[in-house]
Enzyme design. Sequence first.
Site, PDB file in Angstrom:
ATOM      1  N   ARG A 221      35.608  41.444   9.133  1.00 38.19           N
ATOM      2  CA  ARG A 221      34.187  41.078   9.275  1.00 38.19           C
ATOM      3  C   ARG A 221      33.970  39.951  10.295  1.00 38.19           C
ATOM      4  NH1 ARG A 221      31.747  42.341   3.261  1.00 38.19           N
ATOM      5  NH2 ARG A 221      31.961  44.592   3.520  1.00 38.19           N
TER       6      ARG A 221
ATOM      7  N   GLY B  93      59.696  36.848   6.123  1.00 35.48           N
ATOM      8  CA  GLY B  93      60.214  37.923   6.975  1.00 35.48           C
ATOM      9  C   GLY B  93      59.148  38.404   7.937  1.00 35.48           C
TER      10      GLY B  93
ATOM     11  N   ASP C  90      55.722  33.849  -3.510  1.00 40.57           N
ATOM     12  CA  ASP C  90      56.873  32.961  -3.713  1.00 40.57           C
ATOM     13  C   ASP C  90      56.588  31.498  -3.317  1.00 40.57           C
ATOM     14  OD1 ASP C  90      58.173  35.288  -4.431  1.00 40.57           O
ATOM     15  OD2 ASP C  90      59.033  35.587  -2.444  1.00 40.57           O
TER      16      ASP C  90
ATOM     17  N   LYS D 286      60.941  20.412 -32.893  1.00 37.19           N
ATOM     18  CA  LYS D 286      60.177  21.473 -32.218  1.00 37.19           C
ATOM     19  C   LYS D 286      60.292  22.776 -32.988  1.00 37.19           C
ATOM     20  CE  LYS D 286      59.380  19.880 -27.723  1.00 37.19           C
ATOM     21  NZ  LYS D 286      58.654  20.290 -26.551  1.00 37.19           N
TER      22      LYS D 286
ATOM     23  N   GLU E  72      63.945  33.719 -10.763  1.00 40.26           N
ATOM     24  CA  GLU E  72      64.838  34.862 -10.535  1.00 40.26           C
ATOM     25  C   GLU E  72      66.053  34.483  -9.670  1.00 40.26           C
ATOM     26  OE1 GLU E  72      63.119  38.090  -8.268  1.00 40.26           O
ATOM     27  OE2 GLU E  72      62.116  36.737  -6.883  1.00 40.26           O
TER      28      GLU E  72
ATOM     29  N   HIS F 144      57.438  42.612 -11.373  1.00 41.68           N
ATOM     30  CA  HIS F 144      56.301  42.934 -10.507  1.00 41.68           C
ATOM     31  C   HIS F 144      54.938  42.810 -11.178  1.00 41.68           C
ATOM     32  CE1 HIS F 144      59.555  44.282  -8.001  1.00 41.68           C
ATOM     33  NE2 HIS F 144      58.700  44.252  -6.998  1.00 41.68           N
ATOM     34  N   VAL F 145      54.938  42.615 -12.505  1.00 44.39           N
ATOM     35  CA  VAL F 145      53.664  42.371 -13.200  1.00 44.39           C
ATOM     36  C   VAL F 145      52.945  41.190 -12.534  1.00 44.39           C
ATOM     37  CG1 VAL F 145      52.745  41.415 -15.364  1.00 44.39           C
ATOM     38  CG2 VAL F 145      54.320  43.342 -15.409  1.00 44.39           C
ATOM     39  N   GLN F 146      53.748  40.236 -12.047  1.00 46.17           N
ATOM     40  CA  GLN F 146      53.164  39.039 -11.438  1.00 46.17           C
ATOM     41  C   GLN F 146      52.410  39.303 -10.152  1.00 46.17           C
ATOM     42  OE1 GLN F 146      56.219  35.521 -11.740  1.00 46.17           O
ATOM     43  NE2 GLN F 146      57.106  37.541 -11.987  1.00 46.17           N
TER      44      GLN F 146
HETATM   45  P1  ATP Z   1      57.610  38.246   0.745  1.00 48.43           P
HETATM   46  O1  ATP Z   1      58.051  36.829   0.979  1.00 48.43           O
HETATM   47  O2  ATP Z   1      56.284  38.303   0.065  1.00 48.43           O
HETATM   48  O3  ATP Z   1      58.612  39.113   0.087  1.00 48.43           O
HETATM   49  P2  ATP Z   1      58.200  38.856   3.515  1.00 48.43           P
HETATM   50  O4  ATP Z   1      57.227  38.849   4.618  1.00 48.43           O
HETATM   51  O5  ATP Z   1      59.175  37.719   3.498  1.00 48.43           O
HETATM   52  O6  ATP Z   1      57.359  38.927   2.181  1.00 48.43           O
HETATM   53  P3  ATP Z   1      60.320  40.775   4.250  1.00 48.43           P
HETATM   54  O7  ATP Z   1      60.663  42.052   3.612  1.00 48.43           O
HETATM   55  O8  ATP Z   1      61.360  39.726   4.329  1.00 48.43           O
HETATM   56  O9  ATP Z   1      58.995  40.264   3.499  1.00 48.43           O
HETATM   57  O10 ATP Z   1      59.859  41.108   5.760  1.00 48.43           O
HETATM   58  C1  ATP Z   1      58.871  42.089   6.023  1.00 48.43           C
HETATM   59  C2  ATP Z   1      59.118  42.780   7.334  1.00 48.43           C
HETATM   60  O11 ATP Z   1      59.119  41.848   8.418  1.00 48.43           O
HETATM   61  C3  ATP Z   1      60.489  43.485   7.470  1.00 48.43           C
HETATM   62  O12 ATP Z   1      60.516  44.746   6.854  1.00 48.43           O
HETATM   63  C4  ATP Z   1      60.603  43.616   8.983  1.00 48.43           C
HETATM   64  O13 ATP Z   1      59.836  44.718   9.463  1.00 48.43           O
HETATM   65  C5  ATP Z   1      59.951  42.316   9.472  1.00 48.43           C
HETATM   66  N1  ATP Z   1      61.025  41.351   9.797  1.00 48.43           N
HETATM   67  C6  ATP Z   1      61.742  40.605   8.919  1.00 48.43           C
HETATM   68  N2  ATP Z   1      62.665  39.863   9.548  1.00 48.43           N
HETATM   69  C7  ATP Z   1      62.527  40.136  10.872  1.00 48.43           C
HETATM   70  C8  ATP Z   1      63.199  39.706  12.067  1.00 48.43           C
HETATM   71  N3  ATP Z   1      64.215  38.831  12.028  1.00 48.43           N
HETATM   72  N4  ATP Z   1      62.757  40.190  13.251  1.00 48.43           N
HETATM   73  C9  ATP Z   1      61.751  41.083  13.317  1.00 48.43           C
HETATM   74  N5  ATP Z   1      61.096  41.551  12.221  1.00 48.43           N
HETATM   75  C10 ATP Z   1      61.459  41.084  11.038  1.00 48.43           C
END
Ligand code: ATP
Length: 323
Positions: free
Chosen positions: A25, A104, A127, A213, A222, A253-255
Amino acid sequence: MKNIAVLTSGGDAPGMNAAIRAVVRTGIAKGWNVYGVEHGYAGLMNGQMQILGQRDVGGIVHLGGTILGSARALEFKTVEGRQKALDELAKREIGGLVVIGGNGSQTGAHALSEMGFPVVGVASTIDNDLYGSEITIGVDTALNIALEAIDRLKTTASSHKRAFLIEVMGRDCGYLALMAGIAGGAEYISIPEVPTEPVDIANELHAAYARGKKHSIIVVAEGAKYDAEALVQYFKEHKATLGFELRATTLGHVQRGGSPTAFDRLLATRLGAAATAALANGEHGILVGTNQSTITKTPLATVIVSKKKLDFGLIELQKELDR
Ligand code: ATP
């Protein structure tokens, strides 16, 4: 810039939909076309994206998950994979990308930005382990779900004088466990940042019973040295010396599910809007996050090499409260 795109990536987090809605939006309000990319980086590489209108993002602000879907895409870690994504973006004359996700995902965002494409990240993971944002989208909802579970377990634990163990998510970060444990009045909290032995937990529970208690609630992250399964096993094997067994509940995954809290909807809306504002200002290669209710912008290059620190003062506080 006429066209931008938005995607959600990695683990889904409650509030992602509110962020998508805000990007769409506020992008449209700037006179842009906003493409919604399906299934994260996988969809970006395969050209799975379409222009979203105002109505396409109507009625989603209260929904958990992500209407765009999310996926893990290993190919995006390669230059060839990212080049495919750049080609798909170029075909549609897209000049900016908003990446809603965690560590990631922001690493991927940085890699794409290093190849010269304007990317802005939005801090989103339950997280709360992402540097550059004091709190991330989804944390508040996940915390409230964990808390509700603790409250319920406490009621039954008090009635039967039982020891309950509850495992919460958070990968290698103890934030959710620590906050849920403090807010829920847990007798013991075990987190990855402070490695604990089962005997420490047993001693603590004995001391708690000796203080009169009626119940014991242990919250385990985890990623802790001993997760719920390992602790239950240990207590079972040492029942003769420890004197009691543990009953475990793993929230898993409930969270992640359920409707986002007001806090998460507002945070996601503000961060989504801040992302398009940044792109409009020519700012990119950054993560938009928040610190003490103020919007922050941190270079992705810094975000991906930095580790967020847990507030150790809160660990001490929990120990003082457990009397
Ligand atoms: P969460 O913390 O909620 O689990 P996240 O973003 O850390 O989420 P990841 O599975 O670690 O989740 O990363 C998601 C996607 O980001 C990966 O599947 C990949 O496509 C991309 N990715 C992760 N690391 C890299 C990297 N070093 N270079 C390029 N792409 C990346």
